[in-house]
Design an enzyme around this catalytic site. Structure first.
Site, PDB file in Angstrom:
ATOM      1  N   ASP A 229      70.280  39.204  31.016  1.00 52.95           N
ATOM      2  CA  ASP A 229      68.942  38.632  31.221  1.00 52.95           C
ATOM      3  C   ASP A 229      68.257  38.423  29.861  1.00 52.95           C
ATOM      4  O   ASP A 229      68.921  38.124  28.867  1.00 52.95           O
ATOM      5  CB  ASP A 229      68.136  39.570  32.135  1.00 52.95           C
ATOM      6  CG  ASP A 229      67.134  38.836  33.007  1.00 52.95           C
ATOM      7  OD1 ASP A 229      66.151  38.315  32.453  1.00 52.95           O
ATOM      8  OD2 ASP A 229      67.331  38.788  34.222  1.00 52.95           O
TER       9      ASP A 229
ATOM     10  N   HIS B 255      60.869  38.721  31.889  1.00 52.91           N
ATOM     11  CA  HIS B 255      61.795  38.515  33.003  1.00 52.91           C
ATOM     12  C   HIS B 255      62.846  39.619  33.102  1.00 52.91           C
ATOM     13  O   HIS B 255      63.093  40.188  34.173  1.00 52.91           O
ATOM     14  CB  HIS B 255      62.456  37.147  32.827  1.00 52.91           C
ATOM     15  CG  HIS B 255      63.283  36.683  33.981  1.00 52.91           C
ATOM     16  ND1 HIS B 255      64.581  37.104  34.177  1.00 52.91           N
ATOM     17  CD2 HIS B 255      63.008  35.810  34.980  1.00 52.91           C
ATOM     18  CE1 HIS B 255      65.070  36.507  35.257  1.00 52.91           C
ATOM     19  NE2 HIS B 255      64.128  35.720  35.771  1.00 52.91           N
TER      20      HIS B 255
ATOM     21  N   SER C  74      65.347  35.025  41.011  1.00 53.41           N
ATOM     22  CA  SER C  74      65.515  36.038  39.963  1.00 53.41           C
ATOM     23  C   SER C  74      65.049  37.408  40.430  1.00 53.41           C
ATOM     24  O   SER C  74      65.521  38.436  39.941  1.00 53.41           O
ATOM     25  CB  SER C  74      64.705  35.657  38.721  1.00 53.41           C
ATOM     26  OG  SER C  74      65.403  34.759  37.916  1.00 53.41           O
TER      27      SER C  74
END
Length: 1425
Positions: free
Chosen positions: A820, A885, A1217
């Site tokens: 990620d 994220h 996600s």
């Protein structure tokens, strides 16, 4: 300048069937239709039609009827068409506000392998929003029943569409053809015309399918050119504007179509027609329409014309449009003639006769008539049943009329394009024709035969002879055409009315036809422009045109003596155009300056643009300073000339990049560039430069090129399968391979050597170098590295999985690998208090840097960046997360328990991961400019070797790729080989069908669904009315009322011009800060959820209306609420009817979502785009409004928007996600109880225990949610599992057509493909069952499955079937009895389905009374069949 004469020649520096009939339609009183063009629409509440009527009343006698007004153009620009006398037209020319008055004339039309020839295959990368792109086709209409316009699997019509469909008894629209209208002002119709948008000509159907037609396999013209016919953007929508009829296409109708198309919301306009004569820009309807299209952000692509190869014959050449020449593809058609003497000149033999020997004496013509095979010149008695030789081609009607079985013609015309005829016919050159004549005249019983056409060509591409040439006849120093595209022998859809040829007696009707013309090249460019637009929806028309021109494939003088006047910038290259690096942008202001320099007045400019544009010495621009992607200058023969060009380029490539000027020119051409180096530090940055050109010109054209080169070869992945056996230096092997193809040191281009878990490397290569590596022994695939995007509390409790759930004693030994954007290690979610030592199986490392350290929770962390020069100032060169994220996903999967977490008080509660005591290994591959394939594969290579148990990867590409051309699929295959399950996000491209991006059968694909919590933000108006919108607003205005303003009333004239078109959408730079500051602004829509525009203008808040789904929310950097269209209308009505309107926006509230769970609209849908009969996604998990840990970097705000300074420890965001790490955590939870289970067994447990969902809230059914909603607690005890290992996937791949060589490279063993080992997709031991067939057909499939007992040792399972009436399911045996754990039992499922145009689903449940092992069974109609 109408033509190129001996007194003037053009010097050019290049980068890297229309016939005007001189007549008009007229009324009985000698009135003719004139176009009165009046520029931009007037401001304010003005009845434009009344204005036009008033003008006419001033010049037309009252005795004349009211029918003189033909069209009132009032939707997109100002003007009208009317029946006038010459005097009346002349009077109107002198009226204020009139730009031009000109006679409406008549235009005519400029009348598959072409995409593949350009390297633009069916598997090319595609954008999520391609299906939102609307292509407007101004042509002869369309044949809606063609398979090219089938709308199966198309989602809803884009909400931006404002057009209509003229539905009639013989015409209806669908989700592919979303709008259609016809235009015929004079009301005169030919018997062959159809009074509807239906195409009776074939031309419009052909162009529409070329630009945006769907995929149709096995298309051909009677077996010729067999293959898949398709457009560049098969999932785009088509809007049809029929302006052409049997007698041509009239100016007034064309302008009416432009007026509608612009207002309807199309993205690209395609016009394959034009006139033989040149007109000044604002006396030409296409140039006028294209100007207003440009002003509204729409590129017009038009055909150059079919009047070549004469110079200066180009007919569409306005600088604001794209002018397209026509070139060949690598296929030409030849028709061989075999004579009785055995000679073959490009079968049963037929008598052979010359036309001169078959004179028809009854009609009295002379022999010369019959030798040319003129009408009525041939004697039927002599010709019937024979092949006739004609001295020149006129048409094929005469041989057909007298019963010839075939014809041979000889001509000196160009042979670079061909036509179809009504009988067997071959057209020879004069040399071959002479030999055939000698044979026919010298042989007593001459015979011949004509073979069916064959295809071949090795010299493509070159510009075809008929394609119109430059130079530009109006503005000599603007290069036209802009580029060339395939326009010769193009196979595409055809109307079901006209016969194949115009020959008398030809009754052949074909669904696909082969024709040639710049009419065919234009829609190729249109489709390419739409393709670029789908990636860059905010790019201007000039930017798209620049991308197409500067990435065009270079061409040369060798096959095109007219050089750039034939091909412009070169041959179009759609795949490369989406990533041009730099663009030459231009807007209305630039073209105004150009027009001022061309002699237009301020009055004309103000009328045309509708703003205060003025012409002065300061603003007048020369043609050399228009920011155009080509450079041209002209002078008289024998003179020297020097010109200085000013240009500005905008960076749209790498964030940090340096471009060097590379100049290529002959000795008589001197080119100097200042500065010669351009350095960029941000996307969107503009840099200006000058080019000084000096040349000595004789009587010809001289050309060179300026190339801005960033010196960066493109990154390619070379995948070589499994690691080789024995003691081999893999990196040395990679270097050796590179040394064979790379002229420089191999170490300079090698970015990664993948050698820990699989074999391959990433390197910077040219296209030629990559192609050479493809042919190397041991290479499975070579593909361009693409950028992938990140697929962006109460969630575990919602699934019945609370923090008191039973945990495994070895949960803390489980390692979850997160690929990620990194992690924020100081977050409370990654506190390592009470965690024991790092598991001994861990083989990874931690890149401890000054700003990053690991602990016993985050046990490893690395970052991957193949090109450190591409970093953004906000990036950390460490595993630290500057995006948020990666921190969010890591804490969702395996974060520790943190109480009282919230986003500014919203969603307050305990946050945690699925396995709170598990360890996390961080692999940072995502940066400010996305995530590169080469970095992703390097992370997989390490993660597998490091000893992780589960890999979680919440990212994906923009398009679908075959399994071993996709970095995630490759990495997850090798993870599976090593016992590691990869959990990946399905993608955020929903609800479009077949938009799922991660779909390999060896990984887990996860959709996103809601939880039982929703957020809403209230807006209160000054009249007391309250409306609810869908956003996450942490700001509290304390109920204070602020002035409310409509964005359309506050345009910023200093940037985008005083256009409410831009300001009403609150585009960045579009709002006037003086008017907006301190107020709440009402925006009609915000493109891409970009609130920068209102922030820049200093607004106190914003209210947006749109018709988008409201099932998820975003945060913004100011108080903002997003209301639906109905509430938006009410607010706008209040705003427009209240003298001092006010409003306030409340902080977000939350409520219970009683409909949860349902799959959210953005979640990508199936069916599987590569293997249709494997169901994807596999399952769904929470992915909407998820609270989890966040990066506390100063550059990472709550909303990630410009001007937002808020930082937070926990944030609420949505995406697949977010659902993916929920599934990753659940998989890790199962793994902690069953550490020896294979990846397939864990996936099976998650799928077969999923909570059932229905189509009631999810109309896409299993294509939305797969097996259902994840249920982690039940998944630890599934009863039975569908297991699979490497050998099973090998059999599957063999059945998919992979070769033994490829399989052995991938697996690293002696696996082979044979009749015995080739497995069908229906026999892969998968926990779901899928079958597809063509629409309307019945289908039967037999599935073989094996289940393994992981429940009670002794157990008996009964088969329970649920199915609708159209699906019949049989299971044999229907009872499975087990005697021990690990025992396997096989069974067969036979499914029969009668399919319409949709899907039908049922299920198979194996039930032992305690366990219900459920598998979905899906049957659907697919166009992939």
């Amino acid at each position: 300048m109408a033509a190129l004469t001996s007194s003037a020649r053009l010097l050019l520096i290049g980068f890297a069937l229309s016939v005007l009939i001189c007549c008009c339609y007229a009324s009985s009183d000698n009135r003719q239709v004139y176009i009165v063009y009046m520029g931009h629409l007037p401001k304010g509440e003005v009845s434009i039609t009344s204005l036009h009527t008033s003008l006419l009343q001033q010049v037309v006698p009252s005795s004349v009827g009211s029918d003189v007004l033909v069209y009132s153009y009032h939707r997109s620009f100002n003007g009208f068409a009317a029946k006038l006398t010459t005097d009346e037209a002349e009077t109107l020319r002198g009226k204020d506000g009139v730009v031009s008055v000109f006679l409406s004339q008549k235009m005519q039309l400029h009348t598959t392998r072409s995409w593949d020839f350009m390297g633009f295959s069916q598997k090319v990368l595609r954008s999520f929003i391609e299906s939102d792109i609307i292509v407007g086709m101004l042509d002869t209409g369309i044949w809606p029943e063609s398979q090219s316009f089938n709308d199966t699997n198309f989602g809803p019509i884009p909400k931006k569409w404002k057009g209509t469909c003229q539905s009639s008894a013989n015409f209806t629209c669908n989700k592919k053809i979303i709008g259609a209208k016809y235009y015929r002002a004079n009301g005169d119709f030919d018997p062959s015309d159809i009074k509807s948008p239906r195409d009776s000509e074939g031309h419009g159907t052909h162009t529409s399918s070329t630009a945006a037609g769907d995929l149709v396999s096995k298309a051909s013209l009677y077996g010729i050119a067999r293959g898949t016919a398709r457009g560049a953007v098969p999932s785009a929508r088509i809007a049809v504007y029929k302006v052409c009829w049997a007698d041509g296409c009239y100016y007034d109708d064309i302008l009416a179509a432009f007026d509608d198309a612009i207002a309807d919301g199309v993205d690209i306009i395609s016009v394959s027609l034009g006139s033989i004569f040149t007109n000044d820009y604002f006396y030409d309807p296409i140039a006028i329409g294209a100007f207003h299209s440009m002003a509204n952000g729409i590129l017009t692509s038009n055909s150059a014309g079919n009047n070549g190869p004469d110079p200066a014959t180009i007919v569409n050449f306005s600088p604001w449009s794209l002018s397209v020449a026509a070139s060949t593809i690598d296929r030409k058609f030849v028709t061989k003639v075999k004579l009785g003497n055995g000679e073959i000149y490009e079968g049963k033999m037929y008598p052979f006769i010359t036309g001169g020997d078959a004179l028809n004496h009854s009609q009295g013509p002379i022999p010369a008539d019959s030798r040319f095979c003129y009408a009525d010149s041939l004697n039927k008695t002599l010709v019937k049943g024979k092949i006739i030789l004609c001295d020149y081609y006129t048409d094929s009607d005469a041989p057909i009329e007298v019963g010839a079985v075939g014809a041979v013609y000889q001509t000196a015309d160009y042979k670079d394009h061909v036509f179809a005829y009504g009988l067997p016919l071959s057209n020879l050159n004069l040399d071959d024709g002479k030999k055939v004549f000698n044979y026919a005249n010298g042989t007593e019983n001459a015979t011949a035969t004509i073979f069916k056409t064959q295809a071949e060509d090795q010299f493509a591409p070159f510009v075809v002879s008929f394609s119109s040439r430059g130079p530009n006849p109006i503005t000599a120093d603007l290069l036209k055409p802009d580029l060339t595209a395939p326009g010769v022998d193009i196979l595409a859809a055809w109307s079901g009315i006209p016969p194949l040829t115009d020959s008398d007696g030809d009754t052949r009707i074909v669904p696909y036809n082969i024709v040639s013309g710049t009419s065919m090249s234009c829609p190729h460019a249109t489709g390419a422009a739409a393709y670029v637009k789908s990636f860059h929806p905010t790019w201007s028309p000039a930017a798209i045109k620049s991308a197409l021109m500067t990435t065009a494939l270079p061409m040369n003088f060798e096959n095109n003596v007219e050089a750039e006047f034939a091909y412009g910038a070169g041959h179009i290259n759609p795949a490369l155009a989406a990533q041009p690096g730099l663009i030459y942008d231009a807007g209305v202001t630039d073209y105004v300056e150009f027009l001022c320099g061309q002699g237009y007045t301020s009055t004309q400019m103000e009328t045309i643009t509708g703003n205060t544009s003025t012409c002065s010495k300061e603003t007048n621009g020369t043609a050399w300073d228009l920011n155009y992607p080509s450079f041209a200058l002209s002078t008289t023969p024998g003179n020297s000339v020097t010109r200085v060009f000013h240009r500005t380029v905008t960076n749209v490539g790498s964030v940090v990049s340096t471009y060097n000027a590379v100049v290529k020119s002959p000795p008589q051409l001197v080119i100097k560039v200042q500065p010669s180096v351009l350095c960029f530090k941000s996307l969107g940055q503009k840099i200006s430069y000058t080019v000084t050109v000096s040349a000595e010109v004789a009587n010809s054209i001289i050309s060179g090129a300026l190339i801005w080169d960033d010196g960066v070869h493109q990154v390619y992945i070379v995948y070589m399968g499994d690691l080789p056996k024995g003691d081999v230096s893999i990196q040395s092997l990679h270097v050796s391979m590179l040394q064979d193809v790379v002229p420089s040191a191999a170490s300079d281009v090698l970015l990664y050597s993948y050698r820990r878990s699989f074999n391959g490397f990433a390197a910077k290569l040219t296209t030629d170098e990559a192609n050479k590596l493809r042919d190397k022994e041991g290479v499975v695939s070579v593909f361009l590295s693409q950028k992938k995007q990140l697929h962006t509390s109460r969630t575990w409790e919602f699934m019945g999985f609370n923090n008191k759930t039973k945990t495994s004693v070895i949960e803390s030994d489980i390692i979850v690998g997160m690929i990620d954007s990194g992690v924020w290690p100081e977050s409370e979610s990654f506190n390592d208090t009470n965690l024991g030592p790092v598991p001994s199986k861990w083989k990874g490392s931690c890149q401890n840097l000054s700003n990053f350290t690991c602990n016993k929770k985050i046990i490893g962390a690395r970052y991957y960046l193949s090109d450190a020069g591409e970093t953004d100032p906000t990036d950390y060169l460490s595993p630290r997360d500057s995006d948020g994220h990666g921190t969010h996903t890591a804490s969702t999967a395996a974060g520790g328990l943190v109480s009282h977490a919230s986003l500014y008080g919203l969603a307050k509660g305990t946050v945690r991961g699925g396995v709170p005591s598990a360890r996390i290994a961080v692999y940072k591959v995502c940066w400010a400019n996305d995530c590169s394939d080469e970095d992703i594969l390097a992370a997989f290579d390490d993660a597998i070797a490091d000893g992780v148990d589960i890999i979680s990867i919440s990212l994906g590409g923009a398009f679908t790729s075959d399994y071993f051309y996709d970095s995630v699929a490759i990495g997850s295959f090798h993870a599976m080989k090593n016992g590691i399950l990869t959990s990946n996000s399905a993608g955020n491209g929903g609800p479009r069908p077949a938009s799922v991006l991660n779909f390999s059968p060896w990984s887990l694909s996860v959709a996103a669904s809601t939880i039982d919590r929703k957020f809403f933000t209230k807006v209160k108006l000054g009249n007391g009315q309250i409306y609810e919108g869908a956003t996450i607003n942490t700001f509290d205005l304390k109920g204070e009322m602020y002035p409310l303003i409509y964005a359309g009333d506050a345009p910023n004239a200093t940037t985008l011009g005083a256009y409410s078109f831009f300001s009403r959408y609150c585009l960045p730079g579009s709002l006037n800060r003086t008017i907006v500051e301190g107020k709440i602004v009402f925006c009609e829509y915000i493109i891409g959820w970009d609130s920068d525009g209102v922030m820049q203008a200093g607004a106190a808040g914003a209210v947006i209306q749109d018709a988008e789904n409201k099932d998820y929310q975003f945060s913004f950097p100011l108080p903002l609420s997003n209301v639906n269209m109905n509430d938006g209308r009410m607010i706008l009505n209040y705003l427009n009817t209240t003298e001092n309107p006010t409003a306030t926006i409340f902080k977000t509230s939350q409520d219970n979502n009683q409909f949860a769970p349902f799959v959210v609209s953005f979640s990508s849908r199936g069916p599987n785009p590569v293997t249709a009969d494997i169901l994807k996604p596999d399952i769904t998990a929470p992915g909407v409004d998820i609270l989890a840990a966040w990066s506390e970097s100063k550059t990472t705000s709550v909303s990630e928007s410009l001007g937002d300074t808020r930082t937070t420890k926990y944030n609420i965001i949505s995406g697949t996600s977010m659902s993916c790490p929920h599934a990753s955590g659940a998989a890790a939870y199962v793994k902690s109880f069953h550490p020896t289970w294979s990846p397939a067994a864990i996936r099976s447990a998650l799928m077969t225990t999923a909570i059932p969902m229905t189509q009631m809230n999810n109309i896409d059914g299993e294509f939305a949610y797969g097996a259902g909603h994840i249920n982690p607690l039940q998944a630890t005890d599934p009863g039975l599992v569908y297991d699979a290992g490497e050998i099973d996937y090998v059999k599957f791949l063999c059945g998919q057509g992979y070769t033994v060589k490829h399989i052995q490279l991938i697996t690293g063993d002696s696996s082979s493909c044979s009749d015995e080992t080739n497995g069908t997709v229906w026999d892969l031991n998968y926990p779901s069952f899928t079958l597809s067939s063509s629409p309307g057909k019945s289908i039967t499939r037999v599935f073989h499955r094996t289940v393994t007992n992981v429940g009670p040792a002794v157990s008996t399972y009964q088969a329970v079937i649920n199915a609708p009436p159209v699906v019949v399911i049989q299971v044999q045996p229907s009872v499975l009895s087990f005697e021990y754990v690990g025992q396997k039992q096989s069974f067969v499922v036979t499914v029969e389905a009668q399919l319409g145009n949709s899907m039908a689903s049922g299920s198979l449940i194996w039930d032992d009374g305690d366990h219900k092992v459920k598998s979905p069974i899906v049957a659907y109609a697919s166009l992939m069949q």
